[in-house]
Scaffold this motif. Structure first.
Motif, PDB file in Angstrom:
ATOM      1  N   ILE A   3      93.146  77.934   1.792  1.00 29.87           N
ATOM      2  CA  ILE A   3      92.549  79.263   1.728  1.00 29.87           C
ATOM      3  C   ILE A   3      91.978  79.582   3.097  1.00 29.87           C
ATOM      4  N   MET A   4      92.259  80.788   3.572  1.00 38.40           N
ATOM      5  CA  MET A   4      91.710  81.243   4.850  1.00 38.40           C
ATOM      6  C   MET A   4      90.906  82.516   4.613  1.00 38.40           C
ATOM      7  N   LEU A   5      89.805  82.638   5.319  1.00 37.96           N
ATOM      8  CA  LEU A   5      88.972  83.823   5.233  1.00 37.96           C
ATOM      9  C   LEU A   5      88.833  84.389   6.637  1.00 37.96           C
ATOM     10  N   ILE A   6      89.115  85.677   6.774  1.00 38.93           N
ATOM     11  CA  ILE A   6      89.076  86.326   8.087  1.00 38.93           C
ATOM     12  C   ILE A   6      88.075  87.467   8.024  1.00 38.93           C
ATOM     13  N   ASN A  12      82.781  92.488   5.553  1.00 43.37           N
ATOM     14  CA  ASN A  12      84.145  92.765   5.088  1.00 43.37           C
ATOM     15  C   ASN A  12      85.044  91.599   5.487  1.00 43.37           C
ATOM     16  N   TYR A  13      85.942  91.235   4.621  1.00 47.05           N
ATOM     17  CA  TYR A  13      86.803  90.085   4.910  1.00 47.05           C
ATOM     18  C   TYR A  13      88.174  90.251   4.263  1.00 47.05           C
ATOM     19  N   THR A  14      89.104  89.457   4.708  1.00 46.29           N
ATOM     20  CA  THR A  14      90.406  89.297   4.065  1.00 46.29           C
ATOM     21  C   THR A  14      90.516  87.840   3.666  1.00 46.29           C
ATOM     22  N   CYS A  15      90.860  87.600   2.414  1.00 47.85           N
ATOM     23  CA  CYS A  15      91.018  86.242   1.909  1.00 47.85           C
ATOM     24  C   CYS A  15      92.500  86.010   1.650  1.00 47.85           C
ATOM     25  N   LEU A  16      93.000  84.883   2.129  1.00 51.83           N
ATOM     26  CA  LEU A  16      94.423  84.551   2.024  1.00 51.83           C
ATOM     27  C   LEU A  16      94.572  83.156   1.450  1.00 51.83           C
ATOM     28  N   GLY A  17      95.301  83.038   0.348  1.00 55.18           N
ATOM     29  CA  GLY A  17      95.642  81.743  -0.229  1.00 55.18           C
ATOM     30  C   GLY A  17      97.112  81.465   0.045  1.00 55.18           C
ATOM     31  N   VAL A  18      97.416  80.244   0.481  1.00 57.97           N
ATOM     32  CA  VAL A  18      98.788  79.881   0.866  1.00 57.97           C
ATOM     33  C   VAL A  18      99.188  78.594   0.159  1.00 57.97           C
ATOM     34  N   PHE A  19     100.430  78.535  -0.315  1.00 59.90           N
ATOM     35  CA  PHE A  19     100.984  77.290  -0.840  1.00 59.90           C
ATOM     36  C   PHE A  19     102.329  77.037  -0.177  1.00 59.90           C
ATOM     37  N   GLN A  20     102.750  75.775  -0.193  1.00 59.34           N
ATOM     38  CA  GLN A  20     104.042  75.414   0.390  1.00 59.34           C
ATOM     39  C   GLN A  20     104.653  74.255  -0.388  1.00 59.34           C
ATOM     40  N   SER A 138      91.839  78.921  -5.201  1.00 63.81           N
ATOM     41  CA  SER A 138      93.253  79.183  -5.476  1.00 63.81           C
ATOM     42  C   SER A 138      93.765  78.103  -6.420  1.00 63.81           C
ATOM     43  N   VAL A 139      94.688  78.503  -7.281  1.00 63.15           N
ATOM     44  CA  VAL A 139      95.268  77.597  -8.272  1.00 63.15           C
ATOM     45  C   VAL A 139      96.775  77.796  -8.268  1.00 63.15           C
ATOM     46  N   TYR A 140      97.493  76.680  -8.250  1.00 62.68           N
ATOM     47  CA  TYR A 140      98.947  76.701  -8.407  1.00 62.68           C
ATOM     48  C   TYR A 140      99.259  76.030  -9.735  1.00 62.68           C
ATOM     49  N   ALA A 141     100.043  76.698 -10.577  1.00 62.13           N
ATOM     50  CA  ALA A 141     100.441  76.154 -11.876  1.00 62.13           C
ATOM     51  C   ALA A 141     101.945  75.938 -11.863  1.00 62.13           C
ATOM     52  N   HIS A 142     102.350  74.661 -11.936  1.00 62.73           N
ATOM     53  CA  HIS A 142     103.770  74.291 -11.900  1.00 62.73           C
ATOM     54  C   HIS A 142     104.229  73.923 -13.307  1.00 62.73           C
ATOM     55  N   LYS A 143     105.242  74.644 -13.800  1.00 66.81           N
ATOM     56  CA  LYS A 143     105.734  74.424 -15.160  1.00 66.81           C
ATOM     57  C   LYS A 143     106.706  73.249 -15.196  1.00 66.81           C
ATOM     58  N   ILE A 144     106.535  72.411 -16.204  1.00 65.36           N
ATOM     59  CA  ILE A 144     107.493  71.347 -16.496  1.00 65.36           C
ATOM     60  C   ILE A 144     107.787  71.384 -17.991  1.00 65.36           C
ATOM     61  N   LYS A 145     108.878  70.776 -18.388  1.00 65.28           N
ATOM     62  CA  LYS A 145     109.243  70.669 -19.804  1.00 65.28           C
ATOM     63  C   LYS A 145     108.938  69.248 -20.256  1.00 65.28           C
ATOM     64  N   THR A 146     108.288  69.111 -21.405  1.00 67.70           N
ATOM     65  CA  THR A 146     107.989  67.789 -21.950  1.00 67.70           C
ATOM     66  C   THR A 146     108.565  67.695 -23.363  1.00 67.70           C
ATOM     67  N   VAL A 147     108.911  66.491 -23.742  1.00 64.91           N
ATOM     68  CA  VAL A 147     109.426  66.239 -25.077  1.00 64.91           C
ATOM     69  C   VAL A 147     108.292  65.631 -25.895  1.00 64.91           C
ATOM     70  N   ILE A 174     101.275  71.746 -14.779  1.00 65.41           N
ATOM     71  CA  ILE A 174     100.488  70.878 -13.914  1.00 65.41           C
ATOM     72  C   ILE A 174      99.778  71.806 -12.945  1.00 65.41           C
ATOM     73  N   GLN A 175      98.460  71.751 -12.909  1.00 62.23           N
ATOM     74  CA  GLN A 175      97.708  72.663 -12.059  1.00 62.23           C
ATOM     75  C   GLN A 175      97.070  71.926 -10.889  1.00 62.23           C
ATOM     76  N   ARG A 176      97.154  72.550  -9.740  1.00 65.70           N
ATOM     77  CA  ARG A 176      96.473  72.071  -8.543  1.00 65.70           C
ATOM     78  C   ARG A 176      95.569  73.192  -8.072  1.00 65.70           C
ATOM     79  N   SER A 177      94.397  72.842  -7.588  1.00 63.94           N
ATOM     80  CA  SER A 177      93.480  73.884  -7.134  1.00 63.94           C
ATOM     81  C   SER A 177      92.787  73.443  -5.856  1.00 63.94           C
ATOM     82  N   THR A 178      92.296  74.427  -5.149  1.00 58.17           N
ATOM     83  CA  THR A 178      91.492  74.173  -3.958  1.00 58.17           C
ATOM     84  C   THR A 178      90.449  75.279  -3.856  1.00 58.17           C
TER      85      THR A 178
END
Length: 184
Positions: A3-6, A12-20, A138-147, A174-178
């Protein structure tokens, strides 16, 4: 994720969340990425947007050899394309799947997705002068299939009990956050 804050005036600010995705995941379904804020901050109306860049290689294989051409696909998300709440914004997107197109018995074209970069941002402001810090998440939610084993047990009495059901494929995230704490 990061996460970057400018800001230029500490109000006043701009907040940017980035994933890769440096290495593309095996499970490639619909994922989600979001950016939210803590209390005492406000978001400028309709200022949120997002973007995804998919990096892939076009590999043409024939009897005469193999050629590889790198490409990228840029996808923009305008304000109306995002999911909204009073505290933040999110976007849902499909992770691209690699594929092969056989054009003849001696030639094929492969599209191999090897990296993905995405971001979401919004403009905001600090609501009160006495605020000394602000949190963004910021949160990234990655979908997987489980049996899983799902069944109903009809156990009236031992001689007449039975079950129905069996294995089922269910969606799991599966969630990852920062988070980022901004100190004035």
């Amino acid at each position: 994720m990061t996460i970057m804050l400018i800001t230029s005036d500490n109000i006043n600010y701009t907040c940017l969340g980035v994933f890769q995705w440096e290495t593309m995941p095996i499970s490639r379904y619909k994922d989600a990425f979001g950016l939210t804020r803590g209390t005492n901050l406000s978001i400028v109306n309709n200022s949120a947007s997002g973007a995804i860049t998919e990096y892939y290689s076009e590999i043409n294989t024939s009897l005469s050899g193999t050629t590889t051409i790198p490409h990228q696909n840029d996808v923009s998300y305008n304000y109306q394309d995002l999911e909204h709440s009073s505290d933040g914004h999110a976007m849902e997107f499909n992770i691209p799947v690699s594929y092969v197109i056989p054009s003849s018995s001696t030639q094929s074209l492969s599209i191999i997705y090897n990296e993905m970069l995405g971001c979401i941002s919004y403009n905001g402001m600090i609501g009160l002068d006495n605020i000394v810090s602000a949190n963004h998440f910021s949160v990234y939610a990655h979908k997987i299939k489980t049996v899983s084993l799902q069944y109903i047990d009809f156990s009236v009495s031992f001689p007449t009990s039975f079950t129905i059901g069996g294995f089922a494929i269910t969606d799991t995230y599966i969630q990852r956050s920062t988070n980022h704490t901004w100190i004035r």
